[in-house]
Design an enzyme around this catalytic site. Structure first.
Site, PDB file in Angstrom:
ATOM      1  N   HIS A 179     -38.700   3.079 -62.897  1.00 24.41           N
ATOM      2  CA  HIS A 179     -38.398   3.854 -61.704  1.00 24.41           C
ATOM      3  C   HIS A 179     -37.161   3.320 -60.978  1.00 24.41           C
ATOM      4  O   HIS A 179     -37.001   2.121 -60.844  1.00 24.41           O
ATOM      5  CB  HIS A 179     -39.617   3.754 -60.775  1.00 24.41           C
ATOM      6  CG  HIS A 179     -39.576   4.676 -59.623  1.00 24.41           C
ATOM      7  ND1 HIS A 179     -39.570   6.051 -59.774  1.00 24.41           N
ATOM      8  CD2 HIS A 179     -39.541   4.447 -58.294  1.00 24.41           C
ATOM      9  CE1 HIS A 179     -39.538   6.614 -58.574  1.00 24.41           C
ATOM     10  NE2 HIS A 179     -39.523   5.654 -57.662  1.00 24.41           N
ATOM     11  N   SER A 209     -35.836   8.120 -55.561  1.00 24.45           N
ATOM     12  CA  SER A 209     -37.271   8.264 -55.332  1.00 24.45           C
ATOM     13  C   SER A 209     -37.546   9.267 -54.205  1.00 24.45           C
ATOM     14  O   SER A 209     -37.097  10.399 -54.289  1.00 24.45           O
ATOM     15  CB  SER A 209     -37.846   6.880 -55.029  1.00 24.45           C
ATOM     16  OG  SER A 209     -39.166   6.816 -55.448  1.00 24.45           O
TER      17      SER A 209
HETATM   18  C1  GCU Z   1     -44.472   6.797 -54.457  1.00 21.58           C
HETATM   19  C2  GCU Z   1     -44.605   8.300 -54.501  1.00 21.58           C
HETATM   20  C3  GCU Z   1     -43.403   8.945 -55.158  1.00 21.58           C
HETATM   21  C4  GCU Z   1     -42.144   8.470 -54.484  1.00 21.58           C
HETATM   22  C5  GCU Z   1     -42.112   6.961 -54.487  1.00 21.58           C
HETATM   23  C6  GCU Z   1     -40.962   6.322 -53.710  1.00 21.58           C
HETATM   24  O1  GCU Z   1     -44.546   6.285 -55.751  1.00 21.58           O
HETATM   25  O2  GCU Z   1     -45.798   8.600 -55.161  1.00 21.58           O
HETATM   26  O3  GCU Z   1     -43.488  10.343 -55.085  1.00 21.58           O
HETATM   27  O4  GCU Z   1     -41.021   8.999 -55.115  1.00 21.58           O
HETATM   28  O5  GCU Z   1     -43.279   6.456 -53.855  1.00 21.58           O
HETATM   29  O6  GCU Z   1     -40.346   6.942 -52.875  1.00 21.58           O
HETATM   30  O7  GCU Z   1     -40.756   5.137 -53.916  1.00 21.58           O
END
Ligand code: GCU
Length: 446
Positions: free
Chosen positions: A426, A283
């Site tokens: 995710h 992420s």
């Molecule tokens: C949010 C953000 C993302 C990121 C994510 C994370 O969803 O919008 O861009 O990758 O957090 O780091 O968990």
């Protein structure tokens, strides 16, 4: 013979013409007052910055011209307009090995714990900022091993199941101070048993002959708005400077800088082959893994999980999260150089995009891992960035994805440039680790 840049253009045209759509469309949304598009046909058309055209307009026709001229240009553009310039290795940095080799995981592992003192000028100052590095090496290793270096959302004691790890620190949003990262209370009845980003299967890596190291991003910089001058970034402010300047580091560059400091230590460890260290994160830490790999060519490989917008997903596509969402004041502008937010709403003027970030890691192995239902992170946009960066891998004698056809979930492409979309959402799911290990063994273990 098409030149590399006409090839790139042809790719771009083919891609725009291709109906993508293995990711099913979904209803539009709104996040932070900004519309979110989840319809492939509305993702828009765009022209990517050409990796193989120099700033002076000349085409890059060979590896030397990429390495000596174009790559440094691309790196400067990305520093200035995306992640921000970071300092080098601190003169006063020192390594304090607090646990030199304790058996762990039923004797399968040798555990080391190292405090890296990030002191700027003077060695031996044990009051300055510090990061804790946790390392496991296979107990049966015959020589130096490759290492999978993970950047974690958690202090080391919370990142693994080993109870012998010392308690680390985390940033507290309310007091804006670092506090002890106490062990988590047991989950309430009925609550899911595992955290959102589960600790790694340390033993699975060790069984494959790969060491595992991890550190907590919070040791370098906090992860919430209003913290531009905090953590290690505070250490490098000039007298009278309140926060980093327009082209200077945000939190992602600070976390990536920490990864380089961890590698500084790993290069000195007798059990580690410092030339075979892969960097990994999920992420926002997937974005960080990409930047760490680009900024520090000592990293031998990169595994970026669901890096999405601001990472490997093409920003010029209007799909899922956009640069405008990322840079919105209450969200994540502090993760980037202040210049980045200037392109919210005018992404086509941004001098860089994800294809350049992917290309900057060439010729080293890079695996982009995504999730089929993680629309917010635009898994198809990551695939397109890898396709567009392919000609740079090929110019350097390596294998790009070798296809423009979007692979189905569960079908990895494990070339030097690699892409794998799991069937799901995710982050990293347990089965992804098997794919990581296959990829690392293929590229880092002769
Ligand atoms: C949010 C953000 C993302 C990121 C994510 C994370 O969803 O919008 O861009 O990758 O957090 O780091 O968990």
């Amino acid at each position: 013979m098409p030149t590399p840049s006409t090839r790139l253009l042809t790719f771009a045209i083919t891609l725009c013409a291709m109906a993508a759509a293995q990711i099913p469309d979904a209803p539009d949304g709104v996040v932070a007052g900004i519309p979110v598009n989840y319809t492939e046909a509305k993702a828009g058309t765009y022209t990517l910055p050409d990796a193989l055209k120099r700033n002076d307009g000349n085409a890059v026709k060979d590896a030397k011209s990429w390495t000596k001229t174009r790559r440094p240009e691309v790196m400067r553009l990305m520093e200035e307009n995306w992640f921000g310039h970071a300092p080098g290795r601190p003169k006063g940095m020192s390594f304090e090995v607090t646990d030199a080799g304790t058996p762990a995981y039923g004797g399968k592992a040798v555990r080391r714990q190292v405090t890296i003192w990030l002191t700027k000028e003077q060695k031996g100052d044990s009051k300055g900022p510090r990061m804790d590095l946790l390392l496991y090496l296979p107990a049966n290793a015959k020589g130096r091993v490759p290492v999978f270096l993970n950047m974690s959302f958690f202090a080391n004691n919370l990142a693994v199941t080993d109870t012998g790890v010392k308690v680390g620190r985390r940033w507290d949003r309310n007091s804006k101070t670092q506090v002890a990262a106490e062990p988590l209370p047991p989950p309430a009845a009925g609550a899911p048993a595992r955290p959102r980003f589960p600790g790694f299967p340390v033993e699975q890596f060790l069984d494959a002959g790969i060491g595992v190291a991890t550190f907590n991003k919070d040791d370098l910089a906090p992860d919430f708005p209003g913290t531009e001058a905090m953590g290690v970034k505070g250490l490098y402010l000039k007298p009278g400077q309140a926060k980093p300047g327009d082209g200077e580091w945000g939190a992602i560059a600070a976390w990536a800088w920490g990864a380089s400091r961890a590698l500084d230590y790993l290069e000195t460890d007798k059990g580690v082959d410092g030339k075979r260290v892969a960097i990994h994160g999920v992420s926002r830490l997937g974005k960080t893994a990409l930047w760490a790999g680009a900024a520090d060519e000592r990293f031998a490989a990169v595994v970026a999980s669901c890096s999405g917008e601001g990472g490997a997903a093409i920003a010029r596509r209007n799909y899922g999260e956009t640069l405008a969402h990322m840079a919105e004041a209450t969200r994540f502008p502090y993760q980037f150089a202040p210049n980045y937010a200037k392109f919210a709403g005018k992404v086509n003027e941004w001098p860089v995009d994800a294809n350049l970030l992917v290309a900057a890691i060439a010729p080293r192995p890079l695996l982009l891992q995504t999730g089929s239902t993680d629309k917010w992170s635009d898994p198809y946009g990551e695939f397109l960035a890898a396709v567009a960066a392919g000609p740079v891998y090929e110019l350097l004698g390596k294998r790009g994805l070798g296809t423009t056809k979007f692979p189905a979930a569960g079908e990895p492409i494990l070339n030097d440039l690699a892409y794998y979309m799991h069937d799901g959402g995710h982050g990293t799911v347990p089965a992804d680790y098997g794919i990581y290990i296959r990829f690392l063994r293929q590229h880092l273990i002769p």
